[in-house]
Design an enzyme around this catalytic site. Structure first.
Site, PDB file in Angstrom:
ATOM      1  N   ASP A  51       0.207   2.087   3.267  1.00  0.00           N
ATOM      2  CA  ASP A  51      -0.782   2.973   3.866  1.00  0.00           C
ATOM      3  C   ASP A  51      -0.622   2.839   5.381  1.00  0.00           C
ATOM      4  O   ASP A  51       0.031   1.897   5.864  1.00  0.00           O
ATOM      5  CB  ASP A  51      -2.177   2.560   3.403  1.00  0.00           C
ATOM      6  CG  ASP A  51      -3.264   3.486   3.915  1.00  0.00           C
ATOM      7  OD1 ASP A  51      -2.981   4.688   4.088  1.00  0.00           O
ATOM      8  OD2 ASP A  51      -4.385   3.006   4.170  1.00  0.00           O
ATOM      9  N   ASP A  53      -3.441   3.724   8.129  1.00  0.00           N
ATOM     10  CA  ASP A  53      -4.634   3.306   8.857  1.00  0.00           C
ATOM     11  C   ASP A  53      -5.167   1.992   8.322  1.00  0.00           C
ATOM     12  O   ASP A  53      -5.399   1.828   7.121  1.00  0.00           O
ATOM     13  CB  ASP A  53      -5.710   4.387   8.754  1.00  0.00           C
ATOM     14  CG  ASP A  53      -5.265   5.686   9.397  1.00  0.00           C
ATOM     15  OD1 ASP A  53      -4.759   5.636  10.526  1.00  0.00           O
ATOM     16  OD2 ASP A  53      -5.406   6.746   8.753  1.00  0.00           O
TER      17      ASP A  53
END
Length: 546
Positions: A51, A53
């Protein structure tokens, strides 16, 4: 309005976290450890995904969450008609904690243990009394599941600012004086806050500020590029799967990989990955098929991935294998020096096809969101998972300083249990063995007491109960002081009283591995075999003397 300010044992906002040290600590430093819930052999992992963020990019909570709070307030005032008094609200990024539960109907914030027992409850910033908390949540006819639509879970760091703002608005509504707030229910207010947050993301107000000044909002991570290089050198395929769209992903990844911003940005960061998928819409990405487009990175325009039609031409049920319905190109891994292709949307099977992955167990996915990144990918696909928990850094630091507390609390608890047993036995004997019972034996099998013996037992009971009360107060005070060292309001992240918190329980259930930062993987071989600890039941702990 009561606004509590927490002064925690956390690194100062302007300081870099310890994982950014240029001279890294020994792998034995517990803050750098990768913890294993389920054994995982990295030799069996063909592809490692990230991922973006709060995983590849770690945001500075004071500046980034402060920006989110200000922008959300601005949207509430200008777009939702809320009073301008909201501009006077202050924001303390340290107040909230991940793993809390919002009761939308009642305007309460809860901390729940793994058995779904509410141990802490606040209305706005005011704590509920024990009696009110127990009556509302724990003694109800039906035990709450704390699911939507009546509850919201703070299971991502992006939720901290909006949760804090919701608590502030609850207090403003209770104080009165604002007509709009009086007309709205607590659930209405929460819906408006969520709508304002979504508007911030849609109109780009937060993204523009981060793009202009990424150094103010994103931590440096000198270990990130070496980690990616190490994983690629070990033969792993690397991918990014993020809900952010290409424009923002390009901004953030330029900064975290090469410290480029503005006109200096380029696409060199794509050389570290085989595939990049933006706009994934996780967790839906793991469960529902959607159209896959390729991103033209120079313009941001989308190209269909199949002959001008984004639709799968044959129903999935008509195919010998679902992956055959994917419109993704096969085996897109590039040679060193080439750049990854970028896609938007799609389905996890598209990734499997592009990475030439035969089963979910060959994929290790690293993310920070227990629901969107870890739970769904683990349950639905069998992906192996690593959860990034940035708060674990400070938690481990406090634990190391006060580990003696837990030993003393265990001793006090055993002493309380022993006193309880002794008191209950004596009370039972007095109740069922009246003084001078006929025949010398009372009903049942208990021997009778003489009057003098009964008085002596009653005196002993008084003394034992005083000891028990003293132990209880000492235990309660020490447990509170222990939790206060982690957070003066919510206590330890992974615990609620003695029990694991709901958040900790989810980590145990769904994360194969967890750590405070993705770069901690640098301290381990990319072919390491992680081994989970042996399961221990309570009777085994008792025999072992824990």
């Amino acid at each position: 309005m009561l606004l509590l300010c927490c002064h925690l044992s956390l690194p100062a906002a302007e300081e870099q976290p310890v994982w950014t040290d240029q001279v890294w600590a020994s792998p034995l430093d517990i803050r750098r450890r990768v913890f294993c819930n389920r054994s995982l052999n990295m030799r069996s992992i063909a592809a490692v995904g990230f991922d973006m963020d709060y995983t590849l990019a770690q945001y500075k909570p004071d500046t980034f969450e402060g920006l989110a709070h200000r922008q959300t307030v601005d949207k509430l005032v200008k777009a939702f008609g809320y009073p301008a008094a909201l501009y006077d609200l202050s924001f303390d990024y340290r107040y909230m904690m991940r793993g809390l539960v919002i009761d939308k109907r009642r305007g309460n914030m809860l901390k729940v243990d793994r058995h779904k027992y509410v141990k802490l409850a606040f209305h706005g910033f005011e704590p509920l009394s024990r009696e009110e908390r127990v009556k509302t949540y724990n003694d109800a006819d039906k035990r709450e599941e704390f699911d939507e639509p009546d509850y919201a879970l703070i299971d991502t760091l992006f939720s901290l600012a909006e949760a804090h703002l919701f608590m502030q608005l609850v207090e403003m509504k209770d104080e009165g004086g604002h007509e709009l707030l009086q007309r709205k229910s607590f659930a209405d207010i929460y819906r408006d806050v969520r709508g304002a947050v979504d508007l911030c993301h849609r109109d780009g107000s937060i993204k523009r500020e981060v793009a202009a000044n990424p150094e103010l909002y994103i931590h440096d991570d000198p270990g990130l590029v070496p980690l990616l290089e190490m994983l690629r050198a070990s033969g792993k395929k690397l991918f990014v799967a993020t809900n952010s769209l290409w424009d923002y992903t390009h901004v953030v990844m330029n900064w975290v990989i090469s410290k480029r911003k503005g006109a200096d940005r380029n696409e060199d960061w794509l050389r570290y990955f085989d595939v990049v998928v933006v706009g994934c819409a996780k967790p839906r990405f793991f469960t529902q098929q959607s159209n896959l487009f390729e991103v033209h990175t120079k313009t941001g325009m989308l190209w269909n991935t199949e002959g001008g039609s984004p639709m799968v031409p044959i129903g999935e049920e008509d195919l010998p294998a679902p992956i055959l319905g994917s419109t993704a190109p096969a085996h897109v891994r590039h040679e060193p020096g080439q750049r990854a292709r970028v896609f938007q949307g799609g389905f996890y099977l598209d990734l499997h096809k592009m990475l030439d992955v035969r089963s979910g167990s060959q994929v290790l996915y690293i993310g920070d969101h227990i629901w969107a990144d870890v739970l769904r990918s683990k349950k639905a696909l069998g992906w192996r998972t690593l959860l990034v928990v940035p708060e674990l850094d400070a938690e481990l630091d406090v634990l190391a300083r006060c580990k003696g507390n837990m030993a003393e609390l265990r001793v006090l608890r055993r002493q309380r249990d022993a006193l309880d047993d002794q008191i209950q036995r004596l009370e039972w004997q007095l109740r069922h063995s009246p003084p001078d019972a006929p025949g010398g034996v009372a009903a049942g099998t208990c021997a009778s007491f003489s009057t003098d013996e009964a008085e002596a037992v009653e005196g002993m009971l008084i003394n034992l109960k005083e000891q028990r009360e003293g132990l209880r107060e000492r235990h309660r005070a020490l447990l509170k002081a222990h939790h206060d060292q982690f957070h003066p309001v919510w206590g330890q992240l992974m615990k609620t009283g003695y029990q694991n918190s709901r958040y900790a329980h989810q980590i145990e259930r769904f994360a194969c591995l967890f750590t405070s930062h993705v770069s901690n993987l640098l301290f381990y071989s990319p072919l390491k075999s992680y081994r989970g600890k042996a399961d221990v039941m309570i009777h085994e702990e008792e025999l072992a003397g824990f």
